[in-house]
Design a protein around this motif. Structure first.
Motif, mmCIF file in Angstrom:
data_model
loop_
_atom_site.group_PDB
_atom_site.id
_atom_site.type_symbol
_atom_site.label_atom_id
_atom_site.label_comp_id
_atom_site.label_asym_id
_atom_site.label_seq_id
_atom_site.Cartn_x
_atom_site.Cartn_y
_atom_site.Cartn_z
ATOM 1 N N ASN A 201 -44.771 -22.871 -124.806
ATOM 2 C CA ASN A 201 -45.555 -23.559 -125.838
ATOM 3 C C ASN A 201 -46.415 -24.631 -125.176
ATOM 4 O O ASN A 201 -47.508 -24.339 -124.720
ATOM 5 N N VAL A 202 -45.894 -25.844 -125.043
ATOM 6 C CA VAL A 202 -46.738 -26.904 -124.478
ATOM 7 C C VAL A 202 -46.897 -26.764 -122.955
ATOM 8 O O VAL A 202 -47.977 -26.955 -122.409
ATOM 9 N N GLU A 203 -45.778 -26.451 -122.300
ATOM 10 C CA GLU A 203 -45.794 -26.369 -120.818
ATOM 11 C C GLU A 203 -45.845 -24.926 -120.342
ATOM 12 O O GLU A 203 -45.179 -24.060 -120.923
ATOM 13 N N PHE A 204 -46.517 -24.707 -119.223
ATOM 14 C CA PHE A 204 -46.409 -23.411 -118.539
ATOM 15 C C PHE A 204 -45.016 -23.304 -117.927
ATOM 16 O O PHE A 204 -44.422 -24.324 -117.549
ATOM 17 N N PRO A 205 -44.477 -22.099 -117.799
ATOM 18 C CA PRO A 205 -43.167 -21.973 -117.147
ATOM 19 C C PRO A 205 -43.277 -22.306 -115.662
ATOM 20 O O PRO A 205 -44.244 -21.895 -115.013
ATOM 21 N N ASN A 206 -42.297 -23.048 -115.142
ATOM 22 C CA ASN A 206 -42.252 -23.276 -113.696
ATOM 23 C C ASN A 206 -42.038 -21.941 -113.001
ATOM 24 O O ASN A 206 -41.414 -21.044 -113.578
ATOM 25 N N PRO A 207 -42.516 -21.821 -111.752
ATOM 26 C CA PRO A 207 -42.301 -20.555 -111.047
ATOM 27 C C PRO A 207 -40.810 -20.199 -111.022
ATOM 28 O O PRO A 207 -39.978 -21.049 -110.696
ATOM 29 N N GLY A 208 -40.506 -18.975 -111.426
ATOM 30 C CA GLY A 208 -39.119 -18.501 -111.390
ATOM 31 C C GLY A 208 -38.266 -18.897 -112.586
ATOM 32 O O GLY A 208 -37.148 -18.413 -112.745
ATOM 33 N N TYR A 209 -38.788 -19.767 -113.451
ATOM 34 C CA TYR A 209 -37.950 -20.256 -114.567
ATOM 35 C C TYR A 209 -37.555 -19.129 -115.533
ATOM 36 O O TYR A 209 -36.367 -18.937 -115.816
ATOM 37 N N LEU A 210 -38.550 -18.397 -116.023
ATOM 38 C CA LEU A 210 -38.233 -17.349 -117.001
ATOM 39 C C LEU A 210 -37.356 -16.268 -116.361
ATOM 40 O O LEU A 210 -36.461 -15.714 -117.008
ATOM 41 N N GLU A 211 -37.598 -15.989 -115.076
ATOM 42 C CA GLU A 211 -36.776 -15.008 -114.349
ATOM 43 C C GLU A 211 -35.320 -15.481 -114.322
ATOM 44 O O GLU A 211 -34.393 -14.689 -114.515
ATOM 45 N N SER A 212 -35.130 -16.794 -114.087
ATOM 46 C CA SER A 212 -33.758 -17.322 -114.032
ATOM 47 C C SER A 212 -33.082 -17.231 -115.394
ATOM 48 O O SER A 212 -31.892 -16.916 -115.481
ATOM 49 N N VAL A 213 -33.837 -17.497 -116.461
ATOM 50 C CA VAL A 213 -33.250 -17.392 -117.804
ATOM 51 C C VAL A 213 -32.806 -15.947 -118.037
ATOM 52 O O VAL A 213 -31.690 -15.682 -118.509
ATOM 53 N N GLN A 214 -33.678 -15.030 -117.673
ATOM 54 C CA GLN A 214 -33.346 -13.614 -117.877
ATOM 55 C C GLN A 214 -32.111 -13.217 -117.064
ATOM 56 O O GLN A 214 -31.239 -12.491 -117.555
ATOM 57 N N GLN A 215 -32.038 -13.720 -115.849
ATOM 58 C CA GLN A 215 -30.909 -13.409 -114.970
ATOM 59 C C GLN A 215 -29.593 -13.908 -115.577
ATOM 60 O O GLN A 215 -28.581 -13.184 -115.595
ATOM 61 N N ILE A 216 -29.637 -15.122 -116.114
ATOM 62 C CA ILE A 216 -28.424 -15.686 -116.737
ATOM 63 C C ILE A 216 -28.010 -14.811 -117.930
ATOM 64 O O ILE A 216 -26.838 -14.473 -118.094
ATOM 65 N N ALA A 217 -29.007 -14.439 -118.743
ATOM 66 C CA ALA A 217 -28.713 -13.608 -119.910
ATOM 67 C C ALA A 217 -28.045 -12.298 -119.461
ATOM 68 O O ALA A 217 -27.044 -11.864 -120.043
ATOM 69 N N LYS A 218 -28.586 -11.721 -118.420
ATOM 70 C CA LYS A 218 -28.074 -10.445 -117.910
ATOM 71 C C LYS A 218 -26.620 -10.600 -117.432
ATOM 72 O O LYS A 218 -25.737 -9.830 -117.818
ATOM 73 N N GLU A 219 -26.415 -11.629 -116.609
ATOM 74 C CA GLU A 219 -25.073 -11.846 -116.045
ATOM 75 C C GLU A 219 -24.026 -12.106 -117.126
ATOM 76 O O GLU A 219 -22.882 -11.698 -116.994
#
Ligand SMILES: Cc1ncc(COP(=O)(O)O)c(C=O)c1O
Length: 428
Positions: A201-219
């Motif tokens: 929304n207001v901020e762009f995702p930091n590099p790797g942030y969305l990937e890390s969220v997805q990884q946590i969800a997966k694990e």
């Protein structure tokens, strides 16, 4: 006579029968300074709207981002008119449902199956029910705004009327702060059904942030949901998931999908979406055909005209010049910009001795007076032209020095012809 006399009369009248005088919180008197704002619009065409007093505005709110192409777009409206001649809601499904579903499956990376709703809230709530059914777990982790239903709004300060037991099931994590998510997944280990977030929304995702969220969800075996109610068809043809190259399990769409006609969608992987047959997600109007006819044209335009690229370019032109203007006029101490070019924000900071709300009230009074409709956002539509952006910039060029001088001479309140806006609950 006030520039907004008729609006004000209508507001007084509306308040007799309509709590808040509006169906939508963000369009209500809570957001617009009384005495210096229009409260009712009469019509719109392209990028422009007219209020009930006949004042013209370039609209940078665009129906809270549902007007993605432009007001009263001829092609969208022609398709809708043709459809309504043949009937709008039927007793059995209509072929438009699969035609639009097929288009979404073609365009959106995570979409293998689709179900429609009307509001974004229908879609986010459907996705949450699916996630709970799929995982047989109850906790939900949220980041951003996801609508008015109990499961989400109970987690905000606007939780009046939501049972404590429901509120306890939803926890908020902080965007771009992976530790805040990790803390929650550790605390509620084995109990979380879904992570639902606005991909940006207001901020762009930091590099790797969305990937890390997805990884946590997966694990953790958690269903990962992107709430693309705003970003869908805006950040890229396939939404933010295409732009950021992250494919969630489920995603929700709404707002600009049908250029102001009411339509939303839950989309996602078949394995989860197929549970739609077992949970209950159903609405009399979910397959209403006027909105689907509108969506079909909108999606064609998104594809053929590459509207997301056009929105980004228009927004980049705005942001580049706006950032320059803030520096040239030496307003960096109280103004900055944020967001994606197609959905950007002019952020007003608290500046001694004033709160951001006091400064924002003066900002709104002055820009509304000059024919710009915004509360600080630039919700770009395909109809905004370079001239519209130039008009906005020249309005800002007049208004920023007024704000600066009022702050420096401590005369903000003296300059107001209206009541100061009140701090509201914050979701972003
Ligand atoms: C990201 C997001 N999700 C969900 C919603 C809820 O959509 P609606 O108001 O159509 O129910 C909104 C509305 O602003 C939104 O911005």
């Amino acid at each position: 006579m006030s520039r907004y006399q008729h609006s004000e009369e209508l507001l007084t009248r509306a308040l007799q029968t309509i709590p808040l005088g509006s169906q939508t919180f963000s369009k209500s008197k809570t957001q617009f300074p009384e005495g210096a704002s229009p409260f009712f619009l009469e019509k719109g065409k392209g990028s422009k709207v007219w209020d009930v007093d006949g004042n013209e505005y370039i609209d940078f709110m665009n129906g809270l981002l549902c007007v993605s192409i432009g007001y009263a777009d001829d092609e969208v409206n022609n398709a809708v008119c043709t459809q309504i001649q043949n009937g709008t809601s039927f007793s059995l499904p209509h072929r438009l449902e699969m035609e639009v579903a097929e288009k979404l499956v073609e365009m959106i990376p995570c979409a293998e199956k689709v179900r429609f709703g009307k509001n974004g809230t229908d879609a986010t709530s459907g996705a949450i029910r699916l996630a709970r059914a799929y995982t047989n777990k109850e906790m939900i982790l949220v980041c951003g705004y996801h609508g008015w239903q109990d499961w989400y709004i109970g987690s905000t300060s606007r939780n009046l009327g939501v049972p404590e037991s429901t509120r306890a099931l939803t926890k908020t994590f902080v965007y771009n702060d992976i530790e805040s998510l990790k803390r929650l997944t550790a605390l509620y280990k084995g109990k979380v059904a879904a992570i639902i977030m606005e991909p940006m929304n207001v901020e762009f995702p930091n590099p790797g942030y969305l990937e890390s969220v997805q990884q946590i969800a997966k694990e953790e075996g958690i269903v990962f949901i992107f709430d693309e109610t705003i970003t869908g068809c805006r950040f890229a043809k396939g939404g933010a998931q295409e732009l950021f190259n992250i494919t969630p399990d489920l995603a929700t769409f709404g707002k600009g999908l049908a250029n102001g006609f009411p339509l939303s969608a839950v989309v996602g992987k078949s394995e989860i979406m197929d549970l739609m047959e077992d949970i209950f997600f159903s609405g009399t109007f979910a397959g209403e055909t006027a909105s689907l006819a509108a969506a079909k044209v909108v999606l064609e335009k998104v594809e053929k005209l590459d509207t997301p690229t056009a929105l980004r370019k228009t927004g980049e032109y705005l942001l580049t010049n706006l950032n320059k203007l803030i520096i040239d006029l030496e307003c960096q101490s109280f103004l900055k910009t944020a967001g994606h070019p197609s959905w950007s924000f002019l952020m007003i900071q608290d500046t001694e001795p004033y709160s951001s709300f006091e400064i924002k009230t003066l900002f709104m009074q002055e820009v509304l007076q000059r024919g710009i409709l915004t509360f600080g956002t630039h919700n770009i539509s395909y109809s905004h032209s370079v001239e519209d952006i130039d008009t906005l910039l020249s309005c800002y060029k007049q208004v920023f020095p007024i704000l600066k001088e009022a702050i420096e001479t401590q005369t903000v309140k003296e300059k107001l012809n209206c009541k100061v806006l009140q701090p509201l609950f914050k979701v972003r």
